[in-house]
Write an enzyme that holds these catalytic residues in place. Structure first.
Site, mmCIF file in Angstrom:
data_model
loop_
_atom_site.group_PDB
_atom_site.id
_atom_site.type_symbol
_atom_site.label_atom_id
_atom_site.label_comp_id
_atom_site.label_asym_id
_atom_site.label_seq_id
_atom_site.Cartn_x
_atom_site.Cartn_y
_atom_site.Cartn_z
ATOM 1 N N CYS A 37 0.814 -1.222 0.000
ATOM 2 C CA CYS A 37 0.000 0.000 0.000
ATOM 3 C C CYS A 37 0.844 1.267 0.000
ATOM 4 C CB CYS A 37 -0.916 0.021 1.220
ATOM 5 S SG CYS A 37 -2.063 -1.367 1.305
ATOM 6 N N HIS A 81 -1.429 6.194 1.929
ATOM 7 C CA HIS A 81 -1.437 5.116 2.922
ATOM 8 C C HIS A 81 -1.682 5.684 4.318
ATOM 9 C CE1 HIS A 81 -0.740 1.211 4.556
ATOM 10 N NE2 HIS A 81 0.330 1.583 5.230
HETATM 11 CA CA LIG Z 1 -3.371 -1.989 -0.775
#
Ligand SMILES: [Ca+2]
Ligand SMILES: [Ca+2]
Length: 449
Positions: free
Chosen positions: A78, A132
Protein backbone atom coordinates in the site's frame (compact mmCIF):
# COMPACT_ATOMS: atom_id res chain seq x y z
CA UNK A 1 -5.49 -10.43 -34.91
CA UNK A 2 -6.92 -11.36 -31.55
CA UNK A 3 -10.20 -10.01 -30.29
CA UNK A 4 -8.74 -7.33 -28.07
CA UNK A 5 -6.63 -5.87 -30.84
CA UNK A 6 -9.63 -5.98 -33.14
CA UNK A 7 -11.70 -4.02 -30.66
CA UNK A 8 -8.94 -1.46 -30.26
CA UNK A 9 -8.67 -0.90 -33.98
CA UNK A 10 -12.39 -0.62 -34.51
CA UNK A 11 -12.84 1.82 -31.69
CA UNK A 12 -10.02 3.93 -32.99
CA UNK A 13 -11.74 4.24 -36.33
CA UNK A 14 -14.87 5.61 -34.69
CA UNK A 15 -13.04 7.81 -32.33
CA UNK A 16 -10.78 9.38 -34.90
CA UNK A 17 -13.76 11.49 -35.86
CA UNK A 18 -13.50 13.28 -32.55
CA UNK A 19 -9.76 13.79 -32.46
CA UNK A 20 -9.66 17.58 -32.68
CA UNK A 21 -11.13 17.58 -29.21
CA UNK A 22 -7.79 16.53 -27.75
CA UNK A 23 -6.88 20.17 -28.30
CA UNK A 24 -9.15 20.87 -25.39
CA UNK A 25 -6.24 20.12 -23.04
CA UNK A 26 -5.91 23.74 -22.08
CA UNK A 27 -5.15 24.60 -18.47
CA UNK A 28 -8.27 24.69 -16.38
CA UNK A 29 -10.55 22.84 -18.74
CA UNK A 30 -10.22 19.29 -17.47
CA UNK A 31 -11.37 17.91 -14.13
CA UNK A 32 -10.22 14.57 -12.77
CA UNK A 33 -12.11 11.95 -10.81
CA UNK A 34 -9.61 9.41 -9.47
CA UNK A 35 -10.98 6.14 -8.06
CA UNK A 36 -8.42 4.09 -6.14
CA UNK A 37 -9.40 0.63 -4.91
CA UNK A 38 -7.41 -1.14 -2.20
CA UNK A 39 -5.97 -4.57 -3.05
CA UNK A 40 -8.07 -5.33 -6.14
CA UNK A 41 -6.23 -7.68 -8.50
CA UNK A 42 -7.21 -8.74 -12.02
CA UNK A 43 -10.40 -10.43 -10.82
CA UNK A 44 -12.58 -8.02 -12.75
CA UNK A 45 -14.63 -8.92 -15.79
CA UNK A 46 -12.68 -6.72 -18.20
CA UNK A 47 -9.37 -8.35 -17.22
CA UNK A 48 -10.62 -11.92 -17.07
CA UNK A 49 -8.64 -12.89 -13.96
CA UNK A 50 -11.49 -14.97 -12.49
CA UNK A 51 -14.42 -16.35 -14.49
CA UNK A 52 -16.91 -15.59 -11.70
CA UNK A 53 -15.91 -11.98 -11.05
CA UNK A 54 -19.01 -9.78 -11.05
CA UNK A 55 -17.95 -6.22 -11.90
CA UNK A 56 -20.43 -4.85 -14.47
CA UNK A 57 -19.80 -1.21 -13.63
CA UNK A 58 -16.03 -1.42 -13.90
CA UNK A 59 -16.48 -3.36 -17.14
CA UNK A 60 -18.80 -0.67 -18.49
CA UNK A 61 -16.23 2.01 -17.66
CA UNK A 62 -13.57 -0.08 -19.40
CA UNK A 63 -15.66 -0.35 -22.54
CA UNK A 64 -16.29 3.41 -22.58
CA UNK A 65 -12.65 4.29 -21.96
CA UNK A 66 -9.19 2.85 -22.45
CA UNK A 67 -8.71 -0.46 -20.68
CA UNK A 68 -5.03 -1.12 -19.93
CA UNK A 69 -4.93 -4.92 -19.80
CA UNK A 70 -1.27 -5.06 -18.73
CA UNK A 71 -1.11 -2.47 -15.98
CA UNK A 72 1.09 -3.03 -12.94
CA UNK A 73 1.94 -1.38 -9.66
CA UNK A 74 5.45 -0.02 -9.09
CA UNK A 75 5.48 -1.61 -5.63
CA UNK A 76 3.24 -4.42 -4.33
CA UNK A 77 2.33 -2.83 -1.00
CA UNK A 78 0.00 0.00 0.00
CA UNK A 79 2.38 2.70 1.18
CA UNK A 80 5.03 2.54 -1.55
CA UNK A 81 2.43 2.06 -4.28
CA UNK A 82 0.42 5.09 -3.21
CA UNK A 83 3.61 7.12 -2.79
CA UNK A 84 4.48 6.15 -6.36
CA UNK A 85 1.02 7.14 -7.63
CA UNK A 86 1.08 10.48 -5.80
CA UNK A 87 4.68 11.49 -6.56
CA UNK A 88 5.39 9.74 -9.86
CA UNK A 89 8.72 8.59 -8.38
CA UNK A 90 10.04 5.03 -8.47
CA UNK A 91 10.63 3.31 -5.12
CA UNK A 92 14.34 3.08 -5.96
CA UNK A 93 14.47 6.87 -6.31
CA UNK A 94 12.20 7.84 -3.43
CA UNK A 95 13.42 5.19 -1.00
CA UNK A 96 9.79 4.38 -0.18
CA UNK A 97 9.78 0.57 -0.36
CA UNK A 98 7.58 -0.79 2.39
CA UNK A 99 4.49 0.03 4.39
CA UNK A 100 6.27 1.67 7.34
CA UNK A 101 7.94 4.08 4.88
CA UNK A 102 6.02 7.37 4.70
CA UNK A 103 6.91 9.40 1.63
CA UNK A 104 6.14 12.78 3.17
CA UNK A 105 8.75 12.03 5.84
CA UNK A 106 11.38 10.35 3.65
CA UNK A 107 10.98 12.86 0.82
CA UNK A 108 9.65 16.10 2.30
CA UNK A 109 10.62 17.92 -0.91
CA UNK A 110 8.67 15.60 -3.21
CA UNK A 111 5.60 17.29 -4.64
CA UNK A 112 2.43 15.27 -4.25
CA UNK A 113 -0.07 15.18 -7.08
CA UNK A 114 -2.65 16.92 -4.88
CA UNK A 115 -0.22 19.72 -3.95
CA UNK A 116 0.89 20.14 -7.53
CA UNK A 117 -2.61 20.39 -8.91
CA UNK A 118 -3.48 22.79 -6.09
CA UNK A 119 -0.51 24.96 -7.07
CA UNK A 120 -1.78 25.00 -10.64
CA UNK A 121 -5.25 26.34 -10.05
CA UNK A 122 -7.06 23.14 -9.14
CA UNK A 123 -9.33 22.60 -6.16
CA UNK A 124 -8.30 19.25 -4.68
CA UNK A 125 -10.64 16.98 -2.72
CA UNK A 126 -10.49 13.41 -1.52
CA UNK A 127 -12.28 10.90 0.63
CA UNK A 128 -11.21 7.45 1.78
CA UNK A 129 -7.80 5.88 1.35
CA UNK A 130 -5.80 7.66 -1.33
CA UNK A 131 -2.52 7.87 0.54
CA UNK A 132 -1.44 5.12 2.92
CA UNK A 133 -1.23 7.48 5.86
CA UNK A 134 -3.72 10.30 5.77
CA UNK A 135 -1.99 13.21 4.07
CA UNK A 136 -5.18 15.23 4.49
CA UNK A 137 -3.36 18.51 4.97
CA UNK A 138 -2.32 18.47 1.33
CA UNK A 139 -5.87 18.49 0.01
CA UNK A 140 -8.11 21.55 -0.12
CA UNK A 141 -10.94 19.42 1.16
CA UNK A 142 -10.86 16.02 2.78
CA UNK A 143 -13.77 13.85 3.89
CA UNK A 144 -13.90 13.07 7.57
CA UNK A 145 -12.50 9.65 8.39
CA UNK A 146 -15.04 7.04 7.52
CA UNK A 147 -16.72 5.06 10.26
CA UNK A 148 -15.59 1.57 11.07
CA UNK A 149 -16.14 -0.85 8.23
CA UNK A 150 -17.41 -3.55 10.53
CA UNK A 151 -18.57 -4.06 14.06
CA UNK A 152 -15.56 -3.91 16.41
CA UNK A 153 -13.79 -7.08 17.41
CA UNK A 154 -15.52 -9.10 14.77
CA UNK A 155 -13.99 -12.44 13.96
CA UNK A 156 -15.93 -14.59 11.57
CA UNK A 157 -13.56 -17.22 10.25
CA UNK A 158 -11.80 -17.74 13.59
CA UNK A 159 -8.47 -18.44 12.00
CA UNK A 160 -6.51 -16.02 14.14
CA UNK A 161 -3.67 -16.11 11.68
CA UNK A 162 -2.44 -12.68 12.56
CA UNK A 163 -3.08 -10.20 15.27
CA UNK A 164 -6.64 -9.12 15.95
CA UNK A 165 -9.25 -9.37 13.28
CA UNK A 166 -7.19 -7.95 10.45
CA UNK A 167 -7.14 -11.26 8.62
CA UNK A 168 -10.81 -12.05 8.49
CA UNK A 169 -13.66 -12.38 6.02
CA UNK A 170 -17.34 -13.10 5.96
CA UNK A 171 -20.79 -11.55 5.60
CA UNK A 172 -22.03 -8.91 7.99
CA UNK A 173 -25.57 -7.90 8.79
CA UNK A 174 -24.91 -4.27 8.10
CA UNK A 175 -26.74 -2.31 5.44
CA UNK A 176 -24.60 -1.16 2.52
CA UNK A 177 -25.47 2.44 3.40
CA UNK A 178 -23.82 2.00 6.78
CA UNK A 179 -20.41 1.08 5.42
CA UNK A 180 -17.62 3.62 5.24
CA UNK A 181 -17.03 2.92 1.55
CA UNK A 182 -20.65 3.86 0.78
CA UNK A 183 -20.59 6.96 3.00
CA UNK A 184 -17.42 8.24 1.35
CA UNK A 185 -19.00 7.52 -2.04
CA UNK A 186 -21.88 9.80 -1.06
CA UNK A 187 -19.40 12.50 -0.11
CA UNK A 188 -17.74 12.18 -3.52
CA UNK A 189 -21.11 12.26 -5.25
CA UNK A 190 -22.03 15.50 -3.49
CA UNK A 191 -18.86 17.10 -4.88
CA UNK A 192 -19.59 15.88 -8.39
CA UNK A 193 -23.09 17.34 -8.26
CA UNK A 194 -21.99 20.68 -6.77
CA UNK A 195 -18.46 21.16 -8.10
CA UNK A 196 -16.22 24.04 -7.04
CA UNK A 197 -15.68 27.05 -9.29
CA UNK A 198 -12.11 25.98 -10.07
CA UNK A 199 -11.21 22.84 -12.02
CA UNK A 200 -10.95 19.94 -9.62
CA UNK A 201 -9.00 16.83 -8.74
CA UNK A 202 -11.34 14.56 -6.78
CA UNK A 203 -10.17 11.29 -5.22
CA UNK A 204 -12.39 8.41 -4.09
CA UNK A 205 -10.46 5.81 -2.12
CA UNK A 206 -12.27 2.51 -1.50
CA UNK A 207 -11.04 0.20 1.27
CA UNK A 208 -12.45 -3.09 0.08
CA UNK A 209 -11.53 -5.75 -0.92
CA UNK A 210 -8.69 -5.16 1.55
CA UNK A 211 -8.99 -7.34 4.64
CA UNK A 212 -10.87 -7.57 6.88
CA UNK A 213 -13.29 -8.49 4.11
CA UNK A 214 -16.73 -7.88 5.48
CA UNK A 215 -19.64 -6.76 3.34
CA UNK A 216 -23.41 -7.21 3.35
CA UNK A 217 -24.66 -10.76 3.19
CA UNK A 218 -26.49 -10.31 -0.12
CA UNK A 219 -23.14 -10.02 -1.91
CA UNK A 220 -21.98 -13.31 -0.43
CA UNK A 221 -25.18 -14.93 -1.61
CA UNK A 222 -24.09 -14.14 -5.18
CA UNK A 223 -21.24 -16.64 -4.77
CA UNK A 224 -22.50 -19.94 -3.33
CA UNK A 225 -19.56 -21.86 -1.88
CA UNK A 226 -20.38 -25.01 -3.79
CA UNK A 227 -19.99 -23.14 -7.08
CA UNK A 228 -16.95 -21.03 -6.31
CA UNK A 229 -13.89 -21.86 -8.41
CA UNK A 230 -10.46 -21.84 -6.83
CA UNK A 231 -7.66 -20.14 -8.76
CA UNK A 232 -5.24 -22.28 -10.81
CA UNK A 233 -2.79 -23.97 -8.46
CA UNK A 234 0.17 -26.21 -9.13
CA UNK A 235 1.40 -28.51 -6.40
CA UNK A 236 5.15 -27.99 -6.06
CA UNK A 237 5.04 -24.70 -7.97
CA UNK A 238 7.76 -23.26 -5.74
CA UNK A 239 10.18 -26.13 -6.45
CA UNK A 240 11.77 -24.39 -9.45
CA UNK A 241 12.25 -20.94 -7.99
CA UNK A 242 15.16 -19.56 -5.96
CA UNK A 243 15.13 -19.52 -2.19
CA UNK A 244 14.49 -15.76 -2.15
CA UNK A 245 11.22 -16.37 -3.96
CA UNK A 246 10.29 -19.32 -1.77
CA UNK A 247 11.00 -17.32 1.38
CA UNK A 248 8.91 -14.47 0.08
CA UNK A 249 5.79 -16.63 -0.34
CA UNK A 250 3.45 -16.46 2.68
CA UNK A 251 3.39 -20.25 2.90
CA UNK A 252 2.30 -20.22 6.53
CA UNK A 253 -0.87 -18.39 5.49
CA UNK A 254 -1.59 -20.91 2.77
CA UNK A 255 -1.13 -23.78 5.23
CA UNK A 256 -3.41 -22.08 7.70
CA UNK A 257 -6.09 -21.30 5.14
CA UNK A 258 -6.17 -24.85 3.77
CA UNK A 259 -5.96 -26.49 7.20
CA UNK A 260 -8.94 -24.46 8.35
CA UNK A 261 -10.85 -25.23 5.13
CA UNK A 262 -11.08 -21.54 4.33
CA UNK A 263 -9.78 -21.41 0.76
CA UNK A 264 -13.13 -21.52 -0.96
CA UNK A 265 -14.59 -19.13 1.57
CA UNK A 266 -11.75 -16.71 1.05
CA UNK A 267 -12.23 -16.78 -2.73
CA UNK A 268 -15.98 -16.26 -2.33
CA UNK A 269 -15.33 -13.41 0.06
CA UNK A 270 -12.92 -11.69 -2.31
CA UNK A 271 -15.42 -11.99 -5.15
CA UNK A 272 -18.25 -10.73 -2.90
CA UNK A 273 -16.32 -7.73 -1.64
CA UNK A 274 -15.16 -6.89 -5.16
CA UNK A 275 -18.79 -7.06 -6.35
CA UNK A 276 -19.71 -4.74 -3.50
CA UNK A 277 -16.97 -2.32 -4.56
CA UNK A 278 -18.25 -2.48 -8.13
CA UNK A 279 -21.75 -1.55 -6.95
CA UNK A 280 -20.31 1.49 -5.16
CA UNK A 281 -18.41 2.49 -8.29
CA UNK A 282 -21.63 2.23 -10.26
CA UNK A 283 -23.25 4.77 -7.94
CA UNK A 284 -20.40 7.22 -8.50
CA UNK A 285 -20.36 6.65 -12.27
CA UNK A 286 -24.11 7.30 -12.42
CA UNK A 287 -23.59 10.53 -10.50
CA UNK A 288 -20.72 11.56 -12.75
CA UNK A 289 -22.96 10.90 -15.75
CA UNK A 290 -25.58 13.28 -14.37
CA UNK A 291 -23.12 15.88 -13.07
CA UNK A 292 -22.85 19.39 -14.53
CA UNK A 293 -19.19 19.00 -15.49
CA UNK A 294 -19.48 15.49 -16.90
CA UNK A 295 -18.23 16.46 -20.34
CA UNK A 296 -15.10 18.08 -18.89
CA UNK A 297 -14.21 15.38 -16.39
CA UNK A 298 -11.80 12.51 -16.90
CA UNK A 299 -12.19 9.36 -14.81
CA UNK A 300 -9.25 7.18 -13.81
CA UNK A 301 -9.88 3.92 -11.96
CA UNK A 302 -7.16 1.72 -10.52
CA UNK A 303 -5.97 -0.33 -7.53
CA UNK A 304 -2.73 -0.03 -5.57
CA UNK A 305 -1.55 -3.62 -6.30
CA UNK A 306 -2.83 -7.14 -6.84
CA UNK A 307 -3.51 -9.96 -4.42
CA UNK A 308 -2.76 -13.68 -4.26
CA UNK A 309 -5.37 -16.16 -3.09
CA UNK A 310 -3.24 -19.26 -2.86
CA UNK A 311 -1.42 -19.12 -6.19
CA UNK A 312 2.21 -20.09 -5.59
CA UNK A 313 1.22 -20.96 -2.00
CA UNK A 314 1.05 -17.22 -1.43
CA UNK A 315 -1.54 -14.95 0.12
CA UNK A 316 -1.70 -11.17 0.24
CA UNK A 317 0.43 -8.92 -1.97
CA UNK A 318 4.13 -8.38 -1.14
CA UNK A 319 5.51 -10.34 -4.12
CA UNK A 320 6.81 -9.76 -7.64
CA UNK A 321 4.58 -12.27 -9.44
CA UNK A 322 1.81 -11.40 -11.88
CA UNK A 323 -1.03 -11.85 -9.41
CA UNK A 324 0.49 -9.49 -6.83
CA UNK A 325 1.43 -6.82 -9.33
CA UNK A 326 -1.31 -6.65 -11.98
CA UNK A 327 -4.00 -4.05 -11.44
CA UNK A 328 -7.00 -2.63 -13.25
CA UNK A 329 -6.20 0.70 -14.93
CA UNK A 330 -8.91 2.48 -16.87
CA UNK A 331 -9.08 6.04 -18.15
CA UNK A 332 -12.22 7.51 -19.59
CA UNK A 333 -12.93 11.00 -20.86
CA UNK A 334 -15.90 11.86 -23.05
CA UNK A 335 -13.63 13.60 -25.58
CA UNK A 336 -11.25 10.66 -25.95
CA UNK A 337 -11.80 7.43 -27.91
CA UNK A 338 -12.35 4.08 -26.27
CA UNK A 339 -10.08 1.12 -26.77
CA UNK A 340 -7.93 -1.60 -25.30
CA UNK A 341 -4.22 -1.06 -24.70
CA UNK A 342 -2.26 -4.27 -24.17
CA UNK A 343 1.10 -2.63 -23.64
CA UNK A 344 2.62 -2.81 -20.16
CA UNK A 345 2.19 0.37 -18.13
CA UNK A 346 2.44 1.20 -14.44
CA UNK A 347 1.05 3.59 -11.86
CA UNK A 348 4.26 5.61 -12.35
CA UNK A 349 2.64 6.78 -15.59
CA UNK A 350 -0.55 8.18 -14.03
CA UNK A 351 0.78 11.52 -12.71
CA UNK A 352 2.47 12.37 -16.06
CA UNK A 353 -0.77 11.45 -17.83
CA UNK A 354 -2.86 13.76 -15.65
CA UNK A 355 -0.39 16.60 -16.20
CA UNK A 356 -0.50 16.03 -19.94
CA UNK A 357 -4.28 15.74 -20.17
CA UNK A 358 -4.83 18.82 -18.00
CA UNK A 359 -2.21 20.91 -19.77
CA UNK A 360 -0.33 21.92 -16.64
CA UNK A 361 3.46 21.85 -16.21
CA UNK A 362 5.20 18.84 -14.68
CA UNK A 363 6.74 19.25 -11.22
CA UNK A 364 10.38 19.78 -12.20
CA UNK A 365 12.14 16.55 -13.12
CA UNK A 366 10.31 14.51 -10.51
CA UNK A 367 8.10 12.37 -12.74
CA UNK A 368 9.76 9.14 -13.88
CA UNK A 369 6.88 7.66 -15.88
CA UNK A 370 5.57 8.46 -19.33
CA UNK A 371 2.30 10.10 -20.21
CA UNK A 372 -0.30 7.66 -21.51
CA UNK A 373 -2.11 10.33 -23.51
CA UNK A 374 -0.75 8.92 -26.80
CA UNK A 375 -2.29 5.53 -25.89
CA UNK A 376 -5.53 7.23 -24.78
CA UNK A 377 -5.76 8.83 -28.22
CA UNK A 378 -4.81 5.59 -29.97
CA UNK A 379 -4.31 2.44 -27.88
CA UNK A 380 -2.02 0.98 -30.54
CA UNK A 381 0.51 3.79 -30.23
CA UNK A 382 3.84 2.03 -29.61
CA UNK A 383 5.47 2.31 -26.24
CA UNK A 384 8.94 0.94 -25.62
CA UNK A 385 9.14 0.93 -21.85
CA UNK A 386 8.29 -2.30 -20.01
CA UNK A 387 6.64 -2.28 -16.58
CA UNK A 388 8.97 -2.15 -13.58
CA UNK A 389 7.88 -3.33 -10.13
CA UNK A 390 10.09 -3.23 -7.04
CA UNK A 391 9.57 -5.07 -3.78
CA UNK A 392 12.06 -4.02 -1.08
CA UNK A 393 15.53 -2.78 -2.10
CA UNK A 394 17.22 -4.66 -4.91
CA UNK A 395 14.31 -6.96 -5.85
CA UNK A 396 12.72 -6.13 -9.19
CA UNK A 397 10.38 -7.50 -11.81
CA UNK A 398 10.23 -6.32 -15.40
CA UNK A 399 7.18 -7.25 -17.44
CA UNK A 400 6.91 -6.73 -21.16
CA UNK A 401 4.08 -7.94 -23.33
CA UNK A 402 5.43 -11.51 -23.25
CA UNK A 403 7.89 -12.01 -20.41
CA UNK A 404 8.16 -11.54 -16.67
CA UNK A 405 11.72 -11.41 -15.42
CA UNK A 406 12.35 -11.26 -11.67
CA UNK A 407 15.74 -10.67 -10.14
CA UNK A 408 16.22 -10.68 -6.40
CA UNK A 409 18.86 -8.74 -4.49
CA UNK A 410 21.03 -11.89 -4.30
CA UNK A 411 21.00 -12.07 -8.15
CA UNK A 412 18.79 -15.18 -8.27
CA UNK A 413 16.12 -15.10 -10.96
CA UNK A 414 12.78 -16.17 -12.34
CA UNK A 415 11.66 -15.90 -15.96
CA UNK A 416 8.17 -16.67 -17.23
CA UNK A 417 6.83 -16.80 -20.77
CA UNK A 418 3.26 -15.52 -20.67
CA UNK A 419 2.63 -16.67 -24.22
CA UNK A 420 2.68 -20.28 -23.01
CA UNK A 421 2.57 -20.00 -19.20
CA UNK A 422 0.01 -17.44 -17.98
CA UNK A 423 0.13 -18.87 -14.45
CA UNK A 424 3.90 -18.48 -14.17
CA UNK A 425 4.41 -22.13 -13.30
CA UNK A 426 7.65 -22.82 -15.21
CA UNK A 427 10.72 -20.83 -14.30
CA UNK A 428 12.92 -20.59 -17.40
CA UNK A 429 15.66 -18.44 -15.87
CA UNK A 430 18.33 -21.17 -15.79
CA UNK A 431 18.04 -21.98 -19.50
CA UNK A 432 20.90 -20.23 -21.35
CA UNK A 433 18.78 -19.80 -24.50
CA UNK A 434 17.02 -16.94 -22.67
CA UNK A 435 20.15 -15.10 -21.60
CA UNK A 436 19.64 -12.30 -24.13
CA UNK A 437 16.03 -11.80 -23.03
CA UNK A 438 17.07 -11.64 -19.39
CA UNK A 439 19.84 -9.17 -20.22
CA UNK A 440 17.47 -6.91 -22.13
CA UNK A 441 14.79 -6.94 -19.44
CA UNK A 442 17.38 -6.66 -16.68
CA UNK A 443 18.72 -3.48 -18.27
CA UNK A 444 15.54 -1.73 -17.07
CA UNK A 445 16.19 -2.58 -13.42
CA UNK A 446 17.69 0.12 -11.20
CA UNK A 447 20.84 -0.69 -9.28
CA UNK A 448 19.60 -0.21 -5.74
CA UNK A 449 20.51 -3.53 -4.13
CA1 LIG B 1 -3.37 -1.99 -0.78
CA1 LIG C 1 7.02 -23.30 -10.67
Amino acid sequence: MNRRKFIGTTMLGTAALGLPSVLRAQPGEVNILMIVIDDLNDWVGCLGGHPQAHTPNIDALASMGTNFTHAYCAAPACSPSRANLLTGMLPSTSGVYDNPDIWTEINPDAVGMHTHFGDNGYFTMSGGKIDHRDSGIYWDQRAAAEPARRPPDMMINRMEVTQGNKWDWGPIDLRAEETGDWIIGDWVNQRLLAPPDSPFLLGYGIHRPHTPQHCPRSFYEMFPLSEVQLPPFLEGDLDDIPQSGVDNAARYLHTRVTKNKQWRKAVASYLANSAFVDMLIGRVLDTWDASPLRDDTMIMLTSDHGWHLGQKNHWTKFALWEEATQIPLIFHAPWLPSGVCEQPVTLTDVFPTFVDVCGIPAPGNQLEGESLLPQLMNPLTPRNTPALTTWLPGNHAVRDIRWRYIRYADNTEELYDHDTDPNEWTNLASDPQYDAIKAELGSWMPDDG
